[in-house]
Design an enzyme around this catalytic site. Structure first.
Site, PDB file in Angstrom:
ATOM      1  N   TYR A 157     -26.945 -53.105  33.007  1.00 16.46           N
ATOM      2  CA  TYR A 157     -27.369 -53.157  31.590  1.00 16.46           C
ATOM      3  C   TYR A 157     -27.963 -51.829  31.092  1.00 16.46           C
ATOM      4  O   TYR A 157     -28.144 -50.910  31.853  1.00 16.46           O
ATOM      5  CB  TYR A 157     -28.250 -54.359  31.276  1.00 16.46           C
ATOM      6  CG  TYR A 157     -29.604 -54.530  31.928  1.00 16.46           C
ATOM      7  CD1 TYR A 157     -30.313 -53.517  32.545  1.00 16.46           C
ATOM      8  CD2 TYR A 157     -30.198 -55.805  31.894  1.00 16.46           C
ATOM      9  CE1 TYR A 157     -31.570 -53.745  33.095  1.00 16.46           C
ATOM     10  CE2 TYR A 157     -31.453 -56.035  32.444  1.00 16.46           C
ATOM     11  CZ  TYR A 157     -32.134 -54.997  33.038  1.00 16.46           C
ATOM     12  OH  TYR A 157     -33.358 -55.231  33.569  1.00 16.46           O
ATOM     13  N   GLU A 158     -28.191 -51.798  29.816  1.00 18.30           N
ATOM     14  CA  GLU A 158     -28.668 -50.582  29.140  1.00 18.30           C
ATOM     15  C   GLU A 158     -27.699 -49.420  29.373  1.00 18.30           C
ATOM     16  O   GLU A 158     -28.086 -48.279  29.576  1.00 18.30           O
ATOM     17  CB  GLU A 158     -30.082 -50.239  29.631  1.00 18.30           C
ATOM     18  CG  GLU A 158     -30.874 -49.263  28.766  1.00 18.30           C
ATOM     19  CD  GLU A 158     -30.993 -49.676  27.315  1.00 18.30           C
ATOM     20  OE1 GLU A 158     -31.266 -50.862  27.058  1.00 18.30           O
ATOM     21  OE2 GLU A 158     -30.790 -48.827  26.432  1.00 18.30           O
ATOM     22  N   GLY A 159     -26.393 -49.727  29.298  1.00 18.05           N
ATOM     23  CA  GLY A 159     -25.358 -48.718  29.554  1.00 18.05           C
ATOM     24  C   GLY A 159     -25.013 -48.716  31.026  1.00 18.05           C
ATOM     25  O   GLY A 159     -25.798 -48.235  31.847  1.00 18.05           O
TER      26      GLY A 159
END
Lengths: 252, 593
Positions: free
Chosen positions: B434-436
């Site tokens: 997550y978060e890229g």
């Protein structure tokens, strides 16, 4: 009413204690140190009295090495108003004996004139369980040890004590010395804003000599040793064999 | 039984011996004297060990429940959340104007590690709120700030970030959620958002959703995305809560890890939303907090490695298996403890040298963010944007790898839930995604950050390393051999890789992108190498000045020497892979797979 709470910097209760190789004591160098848990309970009780309007100022005192100021800051962050550090040793391994501590506290009491002292019943490092009692003797004040409940009723304190047979409630005249037992309360966590405020609260530094107290040890530590390691057990085949083994071991 | 103790001593070392925080010329840093930071770290550590960590396993086994439209968090979360709120920990670095404590971000990050290690899923409720707080603080109108921030600072209301939709994750230009303007200036938001962490729960009285959506008629793709504030309950003029807004939970996801955090499908059905910042500038608004958010996820990655390491270490000292090949170490026992065996040592040293290096790297990143924000230091801002994908990608990849290594120490018991190691590995796994996702971090690093502002920031990084190498020349023979030379060699490899991209990337972008992942890892190793060399300088200085705790600093030097000798040479492999170019990676046709 002013409440005085003595706090001691001791080895943290989570730390696995190691005896020094020469048996002179336990290794305290670079070991995590914290406030004696019973003292934390004492500080909490003082704060609750203040919150209930029964006390108006809480002074915490610590006697020992300079680093004890961290312990005092913790008490200030919990909610004590000011602190007094009595530097009485340079080496973290020097333990100030209960009588010397009690004498210094007596001198602090003479200067501060508190209406009540709440101390931990004992410190978890040496388990002496003596300072509160000695202080009561030196001041001539009433004492209520092993408190599990404290109430202030005019110029008296009503204290429930944990005794061998159960609970005993006594009424003592103030000023008095109360020592806190484990079940008196559950100490709070200091909040971040209060930790920040604690930075600015006054912390006076004194020495044992300022109070004219000689802290030279009167006790000699003969030996410190680890508890014996538990030996592996054996399985017995019958009750008769168990009884025979117990007799052999001198347990019966 | 697993346990967790906050590594306050190591944090103090980084804050004071390495970063010399209280002397740094950053507003608010003068407050950070040693006794104050110790008090803050210790108290957070107490809360983490006593309250949050015991709930970590509870959260994992119990998970969140969704019944009759209501999300319920695991038993004990609510009470613990109250304690965290009462302690003021949610407000640590928030603006005092809205009830925050106004401490530097550096301190917030140190505390975040403690909270994330002790209970990552739990800490996310507060973490997401902080992210939403930052967005509103940076882009909100005065009225919006006054309306939402005080309750978000205290976590009376929590926040979320809504980006992903069922058909669009990384490529947000594909977004379908729409925001239709209303006569009163508000918008009606309609669409579905998925994977919304802390999307709904019973910990707070209101949830403030930040939602990306498209205003019809705006530019196509990513340029037409705007950011909206969508409260779960409408907020009245007087600040009290009004009607339920048109936002509801569709379901909560069954996940591999972080079971204690409710990951929701959020349905927006003509929900009332308020534009945050400018129309069509939603991505820009999101990017202003990207550095912080990604640094926070990098931190989560190594926080799980720290937790796993602490327990693996205790197990290695306790578990008796086999004898030391060089001679019996525990003659009274039936066997020696695991820690006598060289391969167990190798494993533990990998973990220890990674986690301590990662901590220094992350705190340095936070320090750069403070310099950028509080001193308006453009160079620091550029440097931290360059390092952000490295912090996120490298620290989470390695954090997971180290959690797996820690699990390995336990043998079969590592695979049994009761020992906790399975949870730490499962929880760590999400940080890579997550978060890229980490592949996207590598793309961001190589495709965007390297060339940003004419390559100024990467050049600044290289000079920082070169200057350090120059300054430390002739310090001591051991420093030279164990730290300086290895750092020099690794930094040369990194520069060679950068050169390869410059020479080949323009004519063949695949040549650069095929090596982007290796470059990210290589960069990570050089950063940790730099951190270890800096820590070695600090430790040597402390020993020279007669520090009372010599054993601590000697351990530092030995741990650092391990990293330099055993981990840093990985740059050679990465360089060889990068220089092999696109061919080995791209030579198959898609049909040939």
């Amino acid at each position: 009413m002013k409440v005085l709470v003595p706090v001691k910097r001791v080895i943290d209760y989570n730390v696995k204690v190691r005896v020094k190789a020469d048996g002179s004591g336990v290794d305290l160098a670079n070991v995590k140190m914290s406030m004696n848990p019973f003292d934390e309970i004492a500080v909490e009780e003082a704060i609750r009295l203040k919150e209930a309007g029964k006390a108006d100022e809480i002074v915490v005192v610590s006697i020992g090495v300079k680093q004890a100021q961290e312990t005092l800051r913790t008490a200030l962050a919990m909610g004590a108003d000011r602190a007094i550090l009595v530097v009485a040793a340079d080496d973290v391994h020097t333990d100030i004996e209960p009588l010397a501590v009690a004498k210094i506290l007596k001198a602090v009491i003479d200067a501060e004139a508190p209406g009540l002292v709440i101390a931990g019943k004992q410190a978890i490092d040496n388990d002496m369980n003596a300072t509160g009692q000695m202080l009561a003797a030196l001041t001539g004040w009433s004492q209520a040890t092993f408190a599990s409940e404290v109430g202030i009723d005019g110029d008296h304190a009503v204290v429930t004590r944990e005794v061998d047979g159960g609970l005993q409630t006594i009424k003592v005249k103030l000023p008095a010395i109360i020592t806190a037992d484990l079940r008196l309360n559950e100490p709070r966590y200091a909040s971040l804003p209060n930790i920040m405020k604690a930075k600015k609260k006054p912390l006076d530094e004194k020495t044992a000599a300022d109070y004219g107290v000689d802290v030279t040890p009167r006790l000699t530590v003969v030996k410190t040793s680890e508890p014996p390691v538990r030996q592996a057990g054996i399985k017995v085949g019958s009750v008769d064999e168990l009884v025979a083994k117990l007799k052999e071991a001198g347990a019966l | 039984m697993p346990s967790y103790t906050a590594p306050t001593k190591d944090m103090q070392f980084v804050l004071h011996d390495v970063l010399k925080a209280s002397q740094a010329q950053v507003p608010g840093y003068d407050e950070l004297d040693e006794s104050f930071t110790a008090a803050v770290l210790e108290e957070a550590g107490k809360l983490a060990s006593d309250v949050l960590f015991p709930l970590n396993a509870v959260g994992d086994t119990e998970g969140c429940h969704f019944e009759n439209g209501v999300v319920r968090t695991p038993k004990g979360f609510k009470e613990a959340f109250e304690l965290v709120k009462e302690g003021g920990w949610t407000a640590l670095d928030c603006d005092p104007e809205y009830g925050g404590q106004g401490l530097p971000y550096l301190m917030a990050i140190a505390i975040s590690e403690i909270l994330a290690s002790s209970n990552m899923a739990f800490n996310m409720y507060q973490g997401l709120t902080h992210g939403a707080y930052s967005a509103i603080h940076a882009h909100g109108s005065d009225e919006q700030k006054a309306k939402y921030l005080p309750n978000m600072v205290s976590c009376q209301w929590t926040g979320t970030m809504n980006l992903t939709e069922p058909h669009c994750g990384t490529d947000l230009g594909l977004m379908r959620t729409k925001a239709v303007p209303q006569a009163d200036g508000s918008y009606k938001i309609t669409g579905q958002k998925i994977f919304i962490s802390a999307g709904d729960h019973d910990l707070s009285e209101n949830v403030i959703h930040l939602v990306l959506a498209k205003i019809p008629g705006g530019p196509d793709g990513i340029k037409g995305v705007s950011l909206f504030i969508v409260p779960k309950f409408m907020v009245n003029e007087d600040g009290s809560l009004g009607d339920r807004n048109g936002v509801s939970v569709g379901k909560i996801e069954e996940k591999m890890g972080i079971h204690g955090n409710a990951t929701c499908v959020m349905n927006y059905d003509e929900a009332t939303g308020y534009l945050l910042g400018e129309a069509h500038k939603g991505m820009r608004a999101m990017f202003t907090m990207m550095n912080e958010a990604r640094l926070g996820v990098g931190l989560q990655g190594y926080s799980q490695a720290e937790l796993a390491y602490q327990n693996a270490l205790a197990y290695a000292k306790d578990r008796l298996q086999g004898r030391d090949v060089t001679g019996v170490k525990n003659p009274e026992g039936p066997a020696d403890p695991l820690i006598v065996h060289p391969d167990i040592r190798r494993n533990l040293m990998d973990q220890k040298s990674f986690v301590e290096g990662a901590r220094a790297f992350t705190l340095w990143g936070a320090h750069l963010i403070d310099q950028a924000h509080l001193n308006d230091d453009k160079a620091a801002d550029g440097l931290v944007s360059l390092l952000t994908p490295v912090i996120k990608g490298f620290l989470t990849d390695k954090g997971f790898e180290m959690a797996i290594q820690a699990q390995q120490i336990y043998g079969g018991h590592g695979y049994i839930e009761e020992w906790g190691m399975s949870q730490y590995a499962r929880d760590a796994r999400i940080t890579m995604i997550y978060e890229g996702a980490n592949g996207v971090q590598a793309l961001d690093l190589v495709g965007r950050k390297l060339a940003q502002d004419g390559g100024k920031h990467v050049m600044a990084f290289f000079s920082l390393v070169t200057d350090f190498i120059k300054e430390t020349k002739g310090r001591s023979e051991t420093f030279d051999a164990q730290f300086r030379e290895p750092l020099k060699a690794a930094s040369k490899d990194l520069q060679a890789a950068g050169m390869f991209f410059m020479q080949n990337g323009m004519k063949n972008p695949n040549a650069a992108l095929s090596g982007s992942y290796d470059f990210m890892h290589m960069f990570g190793h050089v950063c940790l190498g730099l951190m270890w060399a800096k820590m070695a300088v600090a430790a040597e200085d402390a020993l020279k000045n007669g520090a009372s705790d010599a054993a601590f600093y000697e351990t530092k030097l030995k741990t650092g020497a391990y990293y330099m000798a055993r981990q840093l040479p990985a740059t050679k492999t990465h360089l060889a892979r990068i220089e092999s170019g696109a061919d080995p990676v791209m030579s198959l046709d898609a049909d040939q797979f």
